[in-house]
Scaffold this motif. Structure first.
Motif, short mmCIF file in Angstrom:
data_model
loop_
_atom_site.label_atom_id
_atom_site.label_comp_id
_atom_site.label_asym_id
_atom_site.label_seq_id
_atom_site.Cartn_x
_atom_site.Cartn_y
_atom_site.Cartn_z
N ASP A 679 0.61 -1.26 0.13
CA ASP A 679 -0.05 -0.55 -0.54
C ASP A 679 0.64 1.47 -0.10
O ASP A 679 0.33 2.61 -0.05
N GLY A 680 1.70 1.26 -0.53
CA GLY A 680 2.76 2.20 -0.06
C GLY A 680 3.10 3.14 1.15
O GLY A 680 4.36 3.59 1.18
N SER A 681 3.28 1.83 2.32
CA SER A 681 3.50 2.22 3.19
C SER A 681 4.73 2.32 3.87
O SER A 681 6.05 1.39 3.02
N ALA A 682 5.68 2.59 4.85
CA ALA A 682 6.82 2.46 4.59
C ALA A 682 7.06 0.42 5.96
O ALA A 682 7.98 0.08 5.32
N GLU A 683 5.61 -0.30 5.71
CA GLU A 683 5.29 -1.67 6.08
C GLU A 683 6.15 -2.45 4.91
O GLU A 683 6.38 -3.68 4.85
N ARG A 684 4.87 -1.60 4.26
CA ARG A 684 4.61 -2.34 2.83
C ARG A 684 4.46 -1.68 1.63
O ARG A 684 3.89 -0.91 0.78
N PRO A 685 6.15 -0.84 1.36
CA PRO A 685 6.52 0.04 0.37
C PRO A 685 5.95 -0.58 -1.39
O PRO A 685 6.41 -2.15 -1.20
N TYR A 686 5.42 -0.11 -2.26
CA TYR A 686 5.44 -0.24 -3.83
C TYR A 686 7.26 -1.05 -4.19
O TYR A 686 7.71 0.25 -3.62
N LEU A 687 7.24 -1.98 -4.97
CA LEU A 687 8.33 -2.33 -5.22
C LEU A 687 9.18 -1.86 -7.03
O LEU A 687 9.40 -2.25 -8.02
N MET A 688 7.88 -1.50 -7.29
CA MET A 688 7.76 -1.02 -8.48
C MET A 688 8.67 0.40 -9.41
O MET A 688 8.53 1.41 -7.85
N PRO A 689 9.19 0.67 -10.38
CA PRO A 689 10.06 1.71 -10.32
C PRO A 689 9.28 3.02 -9.73
O PRO A 689 7.86 3.35 -10.06
N GLU A 690 10.21 4.33 -9.61
CA GLU A 690 9.70 5.41 -9.29
C GLU A 690 8.93 5.96 -10.43
O GLU A 690 8.08 6.68 -10.20
N SER A 691 9.26 5.45 -11.67
CA SER A 691 8.18 5.99 -13.18
C SER A 691 7.39 6.03 -13.33
O SER A 691 6.32 6.45 -13.53
N LEU A 692 6.84 4.00 -12.82
CA LEU A 692 5.97 3.95 -12.93
C LEU A 692 4.82 4.43 -11.81
O LEU A 692 3.51 4.61 -12.25
N ARG A 693 4.84 4.68 -10.69
CA ARG A 693 4.38 5.25 -9.21
C ARG A 693 4.00 6.77 -9.42
O ARG A 693 2.76 7.13 -9.95
N LYS A 694 4.84 7.40 -10.50
CA LYS A 694 5.05 8.66 -11.02
C LYS A 694 3.00 8.49 -11.76
O LYS A 694 2.79 9.96 -11.30
N VAL A 695 3.21 7.43 -12.47
CA VAL A 695 2.55 7.94 -13.56
C VAL A 695 0.94 7.52 -12.94
O VAL A 695 0.32 7.58 -13.46
#
Length: 706
Positions: A679-695
């Motif tokens: 969910d993007g939290s500190a305990e459960r961060p996304y592993l997708m790259p930053e470019s994909l997260r921005k889009v």
């Protein structure tokens, strides 16, 4: 959120967050063991069928013409080694309608060194020693000048007449020509038959037509083969250019993915636009040319395909087709412009993944090698199976005979009651067959050969998909790239696939092979029912063919995603297929748009490479550019090497881009899993790259300070 709970319940539960999960699971067990054992047994049976076929078959039956005794003309190491041509005693008997049904002329056939170069009758040749010595080349052994003409003809030792002939497809056919609208044989418009009667040369035409039922098609094939012999090295150069272009394109995508995608889109539009412009210029140039306004329907089928390029309607059709394709592509780009941004981000990530797993670019060569072995084994086995019959001899005759088409033995036929009752009959080689148990089940062995070919070919393709999926999944789920990745991700994934999941690969391949086999049977039925007038049967068969085509496409889609899940989690085929299907159903919008947009963009890449290489091949082989006029080979059909280069270029581009497509599909499933697990939290961060997260407007929250 009850709606979400209801939705997830309908399409399975999303995976829970697992802090220990770091990509493809290493502690896994063997899956679908029963199917693995079945596949191994099937392969052993396939090897047994191959050995049986190789022990019984004889490919010489395909290569060499066969005389009336079933012997091969021109076979090395036999008395007929220098007698490469097949000679018909009486070619006019080939005019019988039965020839078209049985593919055998009711006349004696023998192997000769050369075809008759002059026309004469036995009666006339017998009176001149030199002529008779020449005539005996076309007689059976044992003919002497002491024997009378009636005795020679009664025993069927010599033909009653010789006709000036020329070899074609290693058979002697009358040298028919035309002078002033009159059919000639040799240089004469008449010939003398066995009874001494002068006959028109046109009487030979029916016999020649039936004896060469595929003569025109063979001429085209021979010209095409000749074109290949003159242009094969240029074709290889074209294919090498396609390979280098594909490799360059992949390398550029690695560093300039975003720019390259938009450049690729622009170039595809420009290439198709140039195609439309060229077709219009050719269409306009033919205006007023004699014969250029003939329609395709009026022209009919022509073996010389260059004829079609001389009429305006052909270029008009090409122009309309290209214009439709251009409009469709532009409309798709307009409506999908926002989704293309996400697809570009996914392609960028795929480029990074391939950059870390460079050996994946060469894996298609391994797949190609395995497929070549499967195809070669199937083709050789099919040839040996089809030539493993025994020679069957039957009674052929001109007049009515009760023993017509009865099986006979040529060794002692002249002394049998059948010969006595039907003095004009001949015991000739008819076809290859047999009555043993092996021959009775020969058709079943042929079907088994085709079925195992489908199964093995699908298995090889599945192995490639699972291997690449495992390698790219290890990249996506690595928290620190590339430190958390295996040293050799492709080899590690290949080892896991073969060690633990051979049964799963065999299971998915078996389902696909069964559907493909059903499609083959439907095509066979369609071929058999072509002459039928039953409209309902034709409609039903057409519907079934369409349904099974759709089913095959759906199974391929399910299999592909199932193999990705197997590569990651190590579950069996059914569980993985279910998990993949539910995961895709829970993200139907993204699947329908995002995944298909990336497929569309990769397809444009293949189209661009094929278009560029195809345009180069067209200008080179057609001689339209003066710089290439002296270099380009002289060909019967310049479209032969062009078509070969275009098809070969597509296959090469497809081989390179298939790695990209598998990488995108794997990253896409991992991306969907990432969205559900984390969910993007500190305990459960996304592993997708930053470019994909921005889009996607997703962010990882910072780790709280202690």
């Amino acid at each position: 959120m009850p709606e979400d709970g209801e939705y997830f319940g309908k399409h399975g539960e999303p995976r829970k967050y697992d802090p220990t999960f770091k990509g493809p699971i290493h502690n896994r067990g063997c899956t679908d063991i029963v199917c693995c054992i079945l596949f191994i047994l099937a392969i052993l049976g396939y090897i047994a069928v191959g050995i049986l076929a190789w022990s019984q078959g004889d490919p010489r039956k395909v290569i060499y013409p066969t005389d009336s005794r079933g012997q091969f003309c021109g076979q090395a190491g036999t008395p007929l080694e220098n007698k490469r041509l097949l000679f018909y005693f009486n070619i006019m008997k080939c005019a019988s309608p039965m020839v078209l049904l049985e593919f055998q002329c009711p006349t004696t056939q023998m192997c000769v060194e050369k075809c008759p170069e002059k026309s004469m009758t036995l009666l006339k040749a017998y009176t001149n020693k030199n002529d008779f010595d020449y005539y005996k080349q076309f007689c059976k052994e044992g003919v002497t000048s002491a024997m009378g003409v009636p005795q020679i003809l009664r025993q069927g030792l010599c033909p009653a007449m010789l006709i000036s002939s020329k070899p074609f497809t290693r058979r002697c056919f009358p040298a028919l020509g035309e002078k002033g609208g009159v059919i000639t044989v040799g240089n004469d418009s008449h010939f003398e038959d066995e009874k001494g009667t002068m006959r028109d040369a046109k009487d030979l035409v029916d016999g020649v037509k039936n004896a060469t039922v595929v003569i025109e098609a063979r001429q085209v094939v021979m010209k095409i083969f000749e074109d290949y012999t003159h242009s094969w090295y240029w074709i290889l150069i074209g294919l090498v250019i396609a390979m280098l272009t594909s490799l360059l394109f992949i390398i550029l995508l690695r560093f300039l993915a975003g720019i390259m995608v938009w450049v690729m889109i622009a170039l595809v539009i420009l290439v198709i636009g140039y195609g439309i412009f060229h077709c219009y210029m050719e269409y306009a140039a033919l205006k007023g040319e004699p014969g250029a306004d003939v329609t395709l329907q009026q022209l009919g089928f022509q073996t010389d395909f260059t004829v079609y390029l001389q009429i305006r309607q052909t270029w008009l059709a090409f122009m309309i087709i290209l214009a439709i394709v251009e409009v469709i592509i532009i409309l798709l780009l307009i409506f999908l412009r926002k989704r293309i941004l996400i697809a570009v981000a996914l392609i960028k990530e795929a480029s990074r993944a391939i950059g870390h797993v460079m050996s994946s670019l060469f894996y298609p060569l391994f797949t190609f090698l395995l497929l070549a072995m499967v195809i070669a084994y199937w083709a050789v086995t099919a040839v040996f199976l089809s030539t493993s019959n025994e020679p069957i001899y039957k009674v052929f005759n001109e007049t009515e005979c009760v023993h017509s088409r009865t099986t006979c033995d040529p060794a002692n036929y002249s002394t049998t009651p059948m010969k006595t009752e039907c003095p004009d009959s001949e015991c000739l080689f008819a076809f290859y067959g047999g009555e043993t148990v092996y021959h009775k089940y020969l058709i079943g062995l042929q079907f088994y050969n085709v079925f195992l070919f489908f199964w093995c070919a699908n298995f090889v393709t599945a192995l490639g998909q699972m291997t690449l999926a495992g390698a790219f999944a290890s990249y996506y789920w690595a928290f620190v790239k590339p430190d958390d990745m295996p040293a050799f991700p492709v080899f590690s994934s290949l080892g896991r696939s073969l060690r633990y999941h051979t049964g799963t690969l065999a299971f998915g391949s078996l389902i696909l092979a069964i559907i493909q086999m059903i499609r083959v049977l439907l095509e066979y039925l369609d071929h058999k029912l072509k002459g039928a007038q039953n409209k309902f049967a034709k409609f039903l068969l057409c519907c079934m063919k369409c349904c099974f085509w759709c089913l095959e496409k759906f199974i391929k889609f399910i299999n592909r995603n199932a193999y990705i899940m197997v590569a990651i989690y190590g579950k069996n085929f059914c569980t993985s297929a279910r998990d993949a299907f539910f995961l895709l159903m829970r993200n139907m919008i993204r699947v329908a748009v995002l995944d298909k947009v990336t497929d569309f963009l990769l397809f444009l890449g293949k189209l661009l490479i094929v278009g560029l290489v195809g345009i180069f091949a067209f200008f080179f082989f057609s001689g339209r550019v003066k710089a290439f006029e002296d270099t380009a080979p002289n060909l019967h059909y310049y479209w032969v090497p062009i078509l070969t280069v275009v098809i070969g270029s597509y296959l090469i581009a497809h081989g390179f881009f298939s790695v990209y497509a598998m990488c995108v599909d794997t990253l896409f499933l991992c991306f969907l899993e990432d969205l559900e697990r984390n969910d993007g939290s500190a305990e459960r961060p996304y592993l997708m790259p930053e470019s994909l997260r921005k889009v996607l407007n997703k962010k990882n929250k910072a780790q709280p300070a202690e």
